[in-house]
Design an enzyme around this catalytic site. Sequence first.
Site, PDB file in Angstrom:
ATOM      1  N   GLY A 293       0.836  -1.203   0.000  1.00 12.81           N
ATOM      2  CA  GLY A 293       0.000   0.000   0.000  1.00 12.81           C
ATOM      3  C   GLY A 293       0.865   1.245   0.000  1.00 12.81           C
ATOM      4  N   THR A 294       0.215   2.400  -0.084  1.00  5.52           N
ATOM      5  CA  THR A 294       0.969   3.640  -0.268  1.00  5.52           C
ATOM      6  C   THR A 294       1.788   4.020   0.971  1.00  5.52           C
ATOM      7  OG1 THR A 294      -1.023   4.862   0.353  1.00  5.52           O
ATOM      8  CG2 THR A 294      -0.608   4.606  -1.992  1.00  5.52           C
TER       9      THR A 294
ATOM     10  N   ASP B 268      -6.325   0.044   6.407  1.00  4.24           N
ATOM     11  CA  ASP B 268      -7.397   0.887   5.864  1.00  4.24           C
ATOM     12  C   ASP B 268      -8.203   1.530   6.978  1.00  4.24           C
ATOM     13  OD1 ASP B 268      -6.963   0.323   3.014  1.00  4.24           O
ATOM     14  OD2 ASP B 268      -7.359  -1.724   3.665  1.00  4.24           O
TER      15      ASP B 268
ATOM     16  N   GLY C 239      -6.484  -4.711   3.260  1.00  2.62           N
ATOM     17  CA  GLY C 239      -6.776  -5.363   1.990  1.00  2.62           C
ATOM     18  C   GLY C 239      -7.268  -4.416   0.912  1.00  2.62           C
ATOM     19  N   GLY C 240      -7.279  -3.107   1.231  1.00  2.00           N
ATOM     20  CA  GLY C 240      -7.666  -2.130   0.217  1.00  2.00           C
ATOM     21  C   GLY C 240      -6.801  -2.252  -1.031  1.00  2.00           C
ATOM     22  N   GLY C 241      -5.557  -2.671  -0.830  1.00  4.00           N
ATOM     23  CA  GLY C 241      -4.653  -2.845  -1.970  1.00  4.00           C
ATOM     24  C   GLY C 241      -4.657  -4.274  -2.502  1.00  4.00           C
TER      25      GLY C 241
ATOM     26  N   ASP D 210       3.248  -2.539   8.492  1.00  2.60           N
ATOM     27  CA  ASP D 210       2.311  -2.532   7.366  1.00  2.60           C
ATOM     28  C   ASP D 210       1.221  -1.481   7.603  1.00  2.60           C
ATOM     29  OD1 ASP D 210       0.920  -3.221   5.086  1.00  2.60           O
ATOM     30  OD2 ASP D 210       0.601  -5.321   5.639  1.00  2.60           O
TER      31      ASP D 210
ATOM     32  N   GLU E  82      -0.297 -10.382   3.512  1.00  2.00           N
ATOM     33  CA  GLU E  82      -0.085  -9.494   4.663  1.00  2.00           C
ATOM     34  C   GLU E  82      -0.397 -10.200   5.973  1.00  2.00           C
ATOM     35  OE1 GLU E  82      -0.948  -5.109   2.693  1.00  2.00           O
ATOM     36  OE2 GLU E  82      -2.629  -6.264   3.476  1.00  2.00           O
TER      37      GLU E  82
HETATM   38  C1  5RP Z   1      -3.111  -3.551   1.147  1.00  2.00           C
HETATM   39  C2  5RP Z   1      -3.345  -3.048   2.518  1.00  2.00           C
HETATM   40  C3  5RP Z   1      -2.819  -1.701   2.831  1.00  2.00           C
HETATM   41  O1  5RP Z   1      -1.980  -1.781   3.930  1.00  2.00           O
HETATM   42  C4  5RP Z   1      -3.980  -0.833   3.129  1.00  2.00           C
HETATM   43  O2  5RP Z   1      -4.869  -0.886   2.010  1.00  2.00           O
HETATM   44  C5  5RP Z   1      -3.567   0.606   3.379  1.00  2.00           C
HETATM   45  O3  5RP Z   1      -3.100   1.146   2.197  1.00  2.00           O
HETATM   46  P1  5RP Z   1      -2.630   2.655   2.083  1.00  2.00           P
HETATM   47  O4  5RP Z   1      -1.415   2.777   2.917  1.00  2.00           O
HETATM   48  O5  5RP Z   1      -2.393   2.841   0.622  1.00  2.00           O
HETATM   49  O6  5RP Z   1      -3.763   3.514   2.572  1.00  2.00           O
HETATM   50  O7  5RP Z   1      -3.927  -3.674   3.371  1.00  2.00           O
HETATM   51  O8  5RP Z   1      -3.701  -4.803   0.986  1.00  2.00           O
END
Ligand code: 5RP
Length: 234
Positions: free
Chosen positions: A31-32, A88, A99-101, A85, A107
Amino acid sequence: MTGQDDAKRVAGERAIAEYLADGLRVGLGSGTTSRWFVRTLAKPVADGLTITGVVTSQTTAEVAAEAKVPLADLNDVLELDIAIDGADEIDAAGNMIKGGGGALLWEKIVATAAKKMVALVDDSKVVEKLGKFPLPVEVIPFGWRSTERHLRRALADFGYADPKIELRMRDGDIMRTDGGHYILDAHLKQIDDAPALAARLNTIPGVVEHGLFIGIAAAVVIGHPDGSSDIRHF
Ligand code: 5RP
């Protein structure tokens, strides 16, 4: 760069300062926010910090390679000292939606292989109740519509009469995770008993994993747009 980008960067920098030391085996999130964290590792690693990373996605593997962070296979390392990590959403108990990504399966495997999991968030991710962010449920492609039907039944038992559930798409095609699975995003608006829901979702055949991370985070580093950060322990 936006204020929220600043907050993500600050969280990553604070995590490096607080938690990394020579010799550690480190789970590298996706994720970002995690991307900021991994990119920021480039300098300490070039300056001699000796860590070994284990990635949670192919994308993170690419970012880590650019940052020249040495990587290992989880099968060779087995136990990690720490996993860092993004999330969201995270609540006051440290329970999270992730899991947004789309990387939730790897993970969760990496987070639970670590002695300690530290979440990295900007302050917009801290919530009173989980659920505003759609809950990702990773499913096996075989019979996924049947799995979705079971998912709907399970959700009905938790009071969600007819929730919107979307098959995640990317560029006009069904999105496949790094493990080759599909993701169903369940729009629940609010989750009152996340541990109970997580346990129920684990019983559905065809569900590989879901984005409720219950009792996994030991701490969260929260970055703020003004450049400050704080750490909460669970
Ligand atoms: C990816 C994830 C990310 O950690 C989660 O989506 C947060 O992402 P971001 O840092 O871009 O807001 O779980 O599966």
